[in-house]
Design an enzyme around this catalytic site. Structure first.
Site, PDB file in Angstrom:
ATOM      1  CE  LYS A   1      -3.859  -2.125   2.422  1.00 21.16           C
ATOM      2  NZ  LYS A   1      -4.376  -2.552   3.717  1.00 21.16           N
TER       3      LYS A   1
ATOM      4  CD  GLN B   1      -3.561  -4.749   6.807  1.00 21.59           C
ATOM      5  OE1 GLN B   1      -3.457  -3.753   6.097  1.00 21.59           O
ATOM      6  NE2 GLN B   1      -4.167  -5.849   6.394  1.00 21.59           N
TER       7      GLN B   1
ATOM      8  CG  ASP C   1     -10.012  -0.564   5.021  1.00 24.59           C
ATOM      9  OD1 ASP C   1      -9.894  -0.729   3.789  1.00 24.59           O
ATOM     10  OD2 ASP C   1      -9.502  -1.331   5.861  1.00 24.59           O
TER      11      ASP C   1
END
Ligand code: NAP
Length: 299
Positions: A67, A111, A134
């Site tokens: 990422k 994450q 997200d």
């Protein structure tokens, strides 16, 4: 092949069996290049994505590194916060709250999964909706359900981008989504069925009877079960589009939910694994980060 999922549109690469290869690496590169151009054209304002990694999970570490690399290609800045697995709930929440309050950070990605014993929902709840790139907080999910603007979860959004890029018609078509998680399956159902996309969607899960028969009735199958090789040629109507989201680590390496070899001989379009939905998740994260920066007045 019967009626082709891609309606014969576009000059796409095809598999040996003749299915359109829905190449996620290629589309990710196109999206990243477009994002870089947009930021360049706006005079290179700072656009910053922060990632939070807790513990030592190796796949998570690789994923976060990818990422950051792609963020740099998109002309975005990355900030990375790493915490030990024993940082504790208060430690993780304090780190995320600090990023949430920092006007120099536009998007925050925590994450997942977090190490055992940590409450991920409590951590995600600290994210302001505009920084929730997200799209996994209750506020963002609520906006999606209600058809309001907001960040959309990256993996199902990536699937939509693939369908669009490779000319897969959705309006009036039947879709089956295998899996009902809040991360993938549920938002995927909402995205496929929402106004303007207009597929007729069935949600399948581990209790679904005759999964193969159900999938054979579909023009689009999205497999997000995490069961290696679950979807075979027997599940695919000739010409259908088959998208593989699943990732299973087996003795033979990383494999998807779709038995690519048998399916590509029947399908009209299929994603490779790897190189399909994985890169698209990152591309959509960066898209969301640019949208987040816009929402916060950075460009
Ligand atoms: P999850 O929370 O474990 O959900 C899996 C879903 O699949 C559940 O709803 C489960 O049904 C269903 N399922 C399991 N076995 C099934 C079977 N044999 N037949 C039909 N349905 C079945 O997983 P997730 O977080 O949604 O992730 C799904 C997969 O996608 C995983 O392999 C994950 O690693 C992968 N993933 C990939 C990306 C990417 O970028 N490509 C991103 C995120 C996740 P029940 O609800 O009945 O248990």
């Amino acid at each position: 092949m019967a009626e082709d999922a891609t309606s014969g549109r576009g000059d796409f690469d095809r598999t040996g069996g003749g299915a359109v290869l829905m190449d996620g690496n290629r589309l990710r590169d196109e999206i990243v290049a477009r994002l870089a151009e947009t930021i360049e054209a706006a005079g290179r304002p700072r656009v910053c994505l922060a990632t939070v990694l807790v513990g030592e999970d190796r796949p998570s570490r690789i994923y976060v590194r990818n990422k950051q690399r792609k963020a740099a290609e998109a002309q975005m800045e990355s900030r990375h916060v790493e915490l030990p697995a024993d940082a504790g709930q208060a430690g993780v929440e304090a780190a995320v709250a600090e990023l949430a309050d920092d006007p120099g950070v536009h998007g925050i990605l925590v994450q997942l999964p977090l190490p055992d014993g940590l409450d991920a929902d409590a951590v995600l709840n600290l994210l302001p909706p505009e920084k929730d790139v997200d799209g996994l907080t209750p506020r963002s999910m609520g906006n999606l359900v209600r058809g309001r603007s907001g960040h959309v979860p990256c993996t199902p959004l990536g699937v939509m981008r693939l369908l669009d890029r490779y000319g897969v018609e959705t309006s009036g078509r039947r879709a089956v989504v295998i899996g009902r998680s809040t991360l993938v399956g549920l938002p995927q159902v909402l995205l496929l069925g929402r106004k303007g996309t207009d597929a007729t969607v069935t949600l399948a899960h581990s209790r679904t009877a005759d999964l193969a028969g159900l999938c054979r009735s579909a023009d689009i199958v999205v497999a997000a079960a995490g069961m290696a090789g679950l979807v075979t040629a027997d599940h695919v109507r000739p010409g259908a589009a088959v998208i593989d989201v699943g990732i299973s680590r087996t003795a033979a390496g990383i494999v998807g939910d779709v038995d690519f070899e048998s399916v590509q001989a029947v399908a009209g379009a299929v994603t490779p694994m790897p190189g399909g939905t994985g890169p698209m998740t990152i591309a959509c994260l960066l898209e969301n980060t640019l949208a987040a920066a816009r929402m916060q007045g950075a460009l």
